[in-house]
Design a protein around this motif. Sequence first.
Motif, PDB file in Angstrom:
ATOM      1  N   HIS B 115     -14.145  76.970 -22.482  1.00 62.10           N
ATOM      2  CA  HIS B 115     -13.277  76.647 -21.359  1.00 62.10           C
ATOM      3  C   HIS B 115     -11.879  76.254 -21.854  1.00 62.10           C
ATOM      4  O   HIS B 115     -10.864  76.678 -21.323  1.00 62.10           O
ATOM      5  N   HIS B 119      -8.118  78.287 -21.369  1.00 63.48           N
ATOM      6  CA  HIS B 119      -6.859  77.719 -20.899  1.00 63.48           C
ATOM      7  C   HIS B 119      -5.755  77.870 -21.923  1.00 63.48           C
ATOM      8  O   HIS B 119      -4.584  77.908 -21.564  1.00 63.48           O
ATOM      9  N   HIS B 128      -9.076  83.426 -16.509  1.00 64.49           N
ATOM     10  CA  HIS B 128      -9.517  82.150 -15.936  1.00 64.49           C
ATOM     11  C   HIS B 128      -8.560  81.612 -14.864  1.00 64.49           C
ATOM     12  O   HIS B 128      -8.953  80.797 -14.037  1.00 64.49           O
ATOM     13  N   HIS B 132      -8.563  79.073 -10.999  1.00 68.66           N
ATOM     14  CA  HIS B 132      -7.684  77.943 -10.701  1.00 68.66           C
ATOM     15  C   HIS B 132      -6.658  78.224  -9.617  1.00 68.66           C
ATOM     16  O   HIS B 132      -5.913  77.328  -9.233  1.00 68.66           O
ATOM     17  N   HIS B 209      -9.037  68.499 -13.300  1.00 74.05           N
ATOM     18  CA  HIS B 209      -8.964  69.765 -14.033  1.00 74.05           C
ATOM     19  C   HIS B 209      -8.310  70.860 -13.184  1.00 74.05           C
ATOM     20  O   HIS B 209      -7.633  71.741 -13.720  1.00 74.05           O
TER      21      HIS B 209
HETATM   22 ZN    ZN Z   1     -10.497  75.691 -16.060  1.00 76.14          ZN
END
Ligand code: ZN
Lengths: 160, 292
Positions: B115, B119, B128, B132, B209
């Motif tokens: 993860h 990012h 990813h 978000h 997050h």
């Molecule tokens: Zn994330």
Amino acid sequence: MKSSTLLFRSIAILIVIAGVAHLVSFTSTNTDVPKGTTYKANNVPIDNSETDYIIGKWSVSHQSKEFTGNIIYEFKKEGQVFSAYIYEYVDENGNNQKGEGTKILTIDKFDGYKGTGKYTVTYQEQKYEIKCTIDMIDENSFTMSYDYYGYSDVETWKKL
Amino acid sequence: MIEFLSKQLNWIDVEYWFYIFNDLSLLYLILPFFILELIRYAYLKRLNRDLILDSIANIITFGAFLITEVFLGILAITKVYFWIYNNFSLPHLELNWTTIFCAILLADFAYYWEHRLMHRIGLGWATHTVHHSSPHFNMSVAYRFGPLDAILPIVFSLPIVMLGFDPILVLLSEVFVQVFQTLLHTEIIGKLTKPVEYIFNTPSHHRVHHGSNKQYWDKNYGGILIIWDRLLGTFEPEEEKVIYGISEPLNSTNPIKVFFHGISRLYSKLKKTQGAKNKILILIKPPDWEPK
Ligand SMILES: [Zn+2]
């Protein structure tokens, strides 16, 4: 945070978690080495006439929608365990057909009289390994039984 | 206790327990919770067209994600796992509670790192960012996936297999982490008690997050446990009200735009950039990196 700190901490985490798993796994396997078979220091099984007579071909009568007749299994010794594979099918009329060689039964504890292991059942194309016990009647026959959430059976295996 | 933790278990039972949590939870936890969230939105007069279209887009991206992974052969990866397991692994572990517990811990730790990389490297963020990009925060957002979201997890779960864990157990543990994580996507649950917030990832930590507020960027990567973030310097508590989304908002509920916006943004950045070396650096450097 420095990359070296990240690396060091991550490796420490991996070692601790995997270490615990291996320690527990190692101690649990060491306490239940199958009885009846003796091993040399390097873990190679030595011949054992008390249990090895199970090696060879056995016949089991079978009745189901798919097949009625006898199924012949072959027991082999594999390291510390005995495994039985489907060798051939013999139907009611005596016609025989080669088996797929599928492993069907593994006996990991056997003292020459009684043994326990895993029996593979296929249900709705899924294979399940369920606990089973074998019980010698005499040198040429034994019963294999399992009971799993009400799904149970007893088979008689006869030496060929 | 030791005896309980080291007692050999039957695969059929273990698969059944995972089935109850990993698969059935959709029916008894996730869906009822989502309905509750919708009722809350309606009560707060926030149940509008945008929210509904956003939720639908989320579910569509999940379908598109699954199709992409099948297409790339990623869901058929267990064969490779078993080959590694049989050829390049420490002694195989027995199936007992300790092994299951450790497998989940390791899957959770692997999740933290995969993860974090999603990012912090350009190519990872290109996929990813989809997850978000929603300005909302509810259970359906958990299903908002990018096209290549399954690639890094594969790289990170192989080491677990090499440590002697059965590939199926590793896979089940990863899904377990993912399902736990799904349950954190909600605004309904505030902060939990101190010890829980200290050890576990919670809705509060995960809201952070998903924050686009500057101080919340690239924080709280954890799956089940938040202690990985505390140990590895990426923890941030929820203080300021979270504004959900990404720094360059997407402003679209078109599922195709949602699903591909990361890849297309990466592509146009690559096209603008001069030199092969810079192009490669864009793929592996953090997403905000610019060539000099
Ligand atoms: Zn994330």
